[in-house]
Design an enzyme around this catalytic site. Structure first.
Site, PDB file in Angstrom:
ATOM      1  N   ASP A  53      -5.459   2.920  11.149  1.00 44.41           N
ATOM      2  CA  ASP A  53      -6.206   2.615  11.155  1.00 44.41           C
ATOM      3  C   ASP A  53      -6.927   2.598  13.192  1.00 44.41           C
ATOM      4  O   ASP A  53      -6.190   3.530  14.021  1.00 44.41           O
ATOM      5  CB  ASP A  53      -7.424   2.268  10.493  1.00 44.41           C
ATOM      6  CG  ASP A  53      -9.088   1.352  11.748  1.00 44.41           C
ATOM      7  OD1 ASP A  53      -9.441   2.647  11.989  1.00 44.41           O
ATOM      8  OD2 ASP A  53      -9.485   0.637  10.474  1.00 44.41           O
ATOM      9  N   PHE A 105     -14.011   3.183   4.219  1.00 49.41           N
ATOM     10  CA  PHE A 105     -13.114   1.992   3.191  1.00 49.41           C
ATOM     11  C   PHE A 105     -12.584   3.426   2.063  1.00 49.41           C
ATOM     12  O   PHE A 105     -13.291   3.289   1.305  1.00 49.41           O
ATOM     13  CB  PHE A 105     -13.896   1.207   2.778  1.00 49.41           C
ATOM     14  CG  PHE A 105     -12.620  -0.128   1.946  1.00 49.41           C
ATOM     15  CD1 PHE A 105     -11.658  -0.365   3.562  1.00 49.41           C
ATOM     16  CD2 PHE A 105     -12.540  -0.413   1.141  1.00 49.41           C
ATOM     17  CE1 PHE A 105     -10.718  -1.382   3.005  1.00 49.41           C
ATOM     18  CE2 PHE A 105     -11.630  -0.836   0.476  1.00 49.41           C
ATOM     19  CZ  PHE A 105     -10.283  -2.128   1.222  1.00 49.41           C
ATOM     20  N   GLU A 145       3.963   3.776   5.719  1.00 51.78           N
ATOM     21  CA  GLU A 145       2.661   3.351   6.052  1.00 51.78           C
ATOM     22  C   GLU A 145       1.617   4.080   5.025  1.00 51.78           C
ATOM     23  O   GLU A 145       1.301   5.614   4.541  1.00 51.78           O
ATOM     24  CB  GLU A 145       2.201   2.722   7.207  1.00 51.78           C
ATOM     25  CG  GLU A 145       1.236   2.684   7.709  1.00 51.78           C
ATOM     26  CD  GLU A 145       0.842   0.841   6.828  1.00 51.78           C
ATOM     27  OE1 GLU A 145       1.330   0.731   5.456  1.00 51.78           O
ATOM     28  OE2 GLU A 145       0.573   0.032   7.286  1.00 51.78           O
ATOM     29  N   GLY A 187       0.587  -1.070  -0.184  1.00 55.62           N
ATOM     30  CA  GLY A 187       0.410   0.032   0.231  1.00 55.62           C
ATOM     31  C   GLY A 187       1.054   1.434  -0.367  1.00 55.62           C
ATOM     32  O   GLY A 187       0.450   2.309  -0.985  1.00 55.62           O
TER      33      GLY A 187
END
Ligand code: 5GP
Length: 184
Positions: free
Chosen positions: A105, A157, A101, A47
């Site tokens: 969350d 999301f 990163e 990611g």
């Protein structure tokens, strides 16, 4: 040409332009803090791959890069399990480490990684996340401190700019909220 993934996106949260502007600011902050330190900038795959490649080019300091992979999420819900899938090549001892990163969350993924890296005795260890999810419930404490971040995003999301849903949408140039019907 129209982006063929566009119809799957409910709304754009951060446009390409907004991301570019934030990269400049964040790059300046990181350059000030890491001047002369030759930091080891760690990418958490997959990611953060797009974010790291942009942010390091906004850092005007000498640095090294390395890549790690951990797995914790499948689809849109946590499996509660964090595994190192690919470890580092470089030694961490005595180095100034900056973990890059995509999104933090609960912080579960990173708290595990930070614990592992602290055992290897770095000189310092900080986190730079592109996105920090805003917590609606103040009782849910994040498990890690995120010193640097791009945006505080809503608790939805999100995909794009490296973030996926089942491996898709990483190459969207902006960050958006996926339509519910794409995963329900
Ligand atoms: P945490 O362990 O902090 O709860 O979750 C962090 C990881 O979960 C991220 O590295 C990312 O892989 C995944 N994740 C959490 N929220 C989202 C989201 O909104 N979109 C995507 N694509 N991944 C997410």
């Amino acid at each position: 040409m129209k982006n063929e993934m566009e119809n799957d996106i409910k709304k754009v949260l951060y446009s390409e332009e907004a991301i570019k502007a934030r990269l400049v600011e964040l790059g300046e902050e990181l350059s000030r803090d890491y001047a002369g330190k030759n930091p080891l900038v760690l990418c958490v795959l997959k990611g953060a791959s797009i974010f790291i490649s942009d942010i390091v080019r906004h850092m005007s300091v000498a640095l090294e890069m390395d890549f790690m992979a951990v797995s914790s999420y499948e689809g849109t819900s946590s499996t509660g399990e964090v595994k190192i899938v690919k470890d580092l090549g470089a030694s961490v001892e005595g180095r100034d480490i900056l973990i890059v990163e995509d999104i933090v969350d609960t912080g579960l993924t990173l708290s595990y990684l930070v614990g592992q890296l602290q055992n290897r005795k770095p000189a310092s260890l900080n986190i730079c996340a592109l996105l920090l999810k805003k917590k609606t419930d103040p009782s849910t404490q994040r498990k890690v401190d995120v010193k640097y971040y791009g945006f505080e995003c809503p608790d939805e999301f999100v995909v794009g700019y490296g973030l996926d849903f089942n491996e898709r949408y990483r190459n969207l140039p902006y960050i958006g909220v996926l339509k519910e019907e794409m995963y329900s």
